[in-house]
Scaffold this active site. Structure first.
Site, PDB file in Angstrom:
ATOM      1  N   GLU A  36       8.951  -4.779  76.285  1.00  0.00           N
ATOM      2  CA  GLU A  36      10.065  -4.093  75.547  1.00  0.00           C
ATOM      3  C   GLU A  36      10.859  -5.424  75.324  1.00  0.00           C
ATOM      4  OE1 GLU A  36      12.362   0.147  74.623  1.00  0.00           O
ATOM      5  OE2 GLU A  36      11.556  -0.303  76.719  1.00  0.00           O
ATOM      6  N   TYR A 118       2.688  -2.422  77.056  1.00  0.00           N
ATOM      7  CA  TYR A 118       3.493  -1.546  76.797  1.00  0.00           C
ATOM      8  C   TYR A 118       3.024  -0.225  76.297  1.00  0.00           C
ATOM      9  CZ  TYR A 118       8.114   0.554  75.430  1.00  0.00           C
ATOM     10  OH  TYR A 118       9.075   1.216  74.920  1.00  0.00           O
ATOM     11  N   ASP A 158       4.613  -1.203  81.599  1.00  0.00           N
ATOM     12  CA  ASP A 158       5.019   0.161  81.545  1.00  0.00           C
ATOM     13  C   ASP A 158       4.022   1.072  80.781  1.00  0.00           C
ATOM     14  OD1 ASP A 158       6.446   2.533  80.864  1.00  0.00           O
ATOM     15  OD2 ASP A 158       7.874   1.508  79.545  1.00  0.00           O
ATOM     16  N   ASN A 160       3.993   4.292  80.914  1.00  0.00           N
ATOM     17  CA  ASN A 160       4.752   5.666  80.210  1.00  0.00           C
ATOM     18  C   ASN A 160       4.026   6.740  80.756  1.00  0.00           C
ATOM     19  OD1 ASN A 160       7.104   5.424  78.792  1.00  0.00           O
ATOM     20  ND2 ASN A 160       6.022   4.058  77.346  1.00  0.00           N
ATOM     21  N   ASP A 254      16.741  -0.059  82.189  1.00  0.00           N
ATOM     22  CA  ASP A 254      16.612   1.038  82.873  1.00  0.00           C
ATOM     23  C   ASP A 254      15.570   1.195  83.851  1.00  0.00           C
ATOM     24  OD1 ASP A 254      15.110   0.888  80.627  1.00  0.00           O
ATOM     25  OD2 ASP A 254      15.434   2.930  79.745  1.00  0.00           O
TER      26      ASP A 254
END
Length: 266
Positions: A36, A118, A158, A160, A254
């Site tokens: 990201e 990602y 990531d 997710n 985050d």
């Protein structure tokens, strides 16, 4: 060798906060895998002369993107899922084509491959679950298995998804919701079933260890989080792994960085 993976949620934003370069200087990763990035390389004002930089930016401006910064020049660089694998899967949906969003960067070194990934978000209404379950997850796993036929691999990023109940603070309340659906968890379990090793779980069991926190309700300070950022290695590399850790104290995104220390030459 120290490998660090971090969903940085906008490299320009983190650098503007004055948090990116000090992080590099403190932890001194040999390889830094980013997700990201939300930028193209020419838009980044970060100057890291000790590193080679390899970027894969989305065609859509300011969105998604991955990059790998490395102290050693790789033998080859590959971006995105290869065409031969894409022929077997449908990756385009109403949101677009995730293979055009800069989501995968692969570097080849003498004794291993490293991948930063990602994974597409399932969306709050779960409208991207079909793409995840039948398209992206199996296509990505097939790609990693193909690379592994040539030499061992490290893949990180990531993903997710929280793999097990220990990977999020409130599993009961989140069963069936984005990031903790059966379909998403099945995708990561398939990686484990193939033999890829979740390096953090080699050292630490139980809950309370998270890599992402919502911006709402002071979630990070209360550690109401999710572990959705991982570093996996081929089974052949398991004996070389020395340490795996989560740097929950590193701010700027985050997500927080995750680290792998592995006894590997270049």
């Amino acid at each position: 060798m120290r490998i660090i993976s971090w969903n940085i949620n906008g490299i320009r934003a983190v650098h503007k906060k004055g948090l990116f370069v000090p992080f590099i200087e403190k932890y001194q990763p040999d390889i830094l895998c980013l997700q990201e990035t939300k930028a193209e390389q020419h838009q980044s004002v970060v100057d890291l002369p000790a590193y080679e930089e390899y970027w894969n930016s989305a065609t859509r401006k300011g969105y998604s993107g991955t990059a790998i910064f490395t102290k050693h020049k790789p033998l080859s660089v590959t971006l995105n899922i290869p065409a031969a694998i894409l022929k077997k899967y449908t990756l385009t949906d109403t949101y677009g084509d995730p293979n055009m969003e800069g989501r995968i960067t692969v570097l080849e070194f003498k004794d291993f491959y490293i991948t930063t990934v990602y994974t597409p978000n399932a969306k709050d209404d779960l409208s991207r679950i079909p793409l995840r379950h039948k398209g992206w997850d199996p296509a990505f796993l097939e790609y990693m298995k193909e690379l592994e036929k040539k030499k061992p691999i490290v893949f990180c990023g990531d993903l997710n998804v929280a793999h097990t109940q220990d990977d999020l603070a409130r599993p009961k309340e989140n069963v069936g919701k984005k990031g903790f659906t059966h379909e998403e968890r099945e995708g990561i379990q398939a990686m484990v079933d193939h033999g890829f090793v979740d390096t953090f779980r080699m050292f630490v069991q139980g809950n309370g260890h998270y890599t992402w926190w919502s911006h709402f309700a002071n979630a990070r300070a209360r550690n109401i989080g999710w572990r959705i950022d991982y570093i996996f290695v081929s089974e052949k590399l398991k004996s070389k792994v020395k340490k795996a850790s989560i740097h929950a104290d590193v701010m700027g995104s985050d997500h927080c960085p995750v680290e792998l220390d592995i006894n590997m030459g270049w």
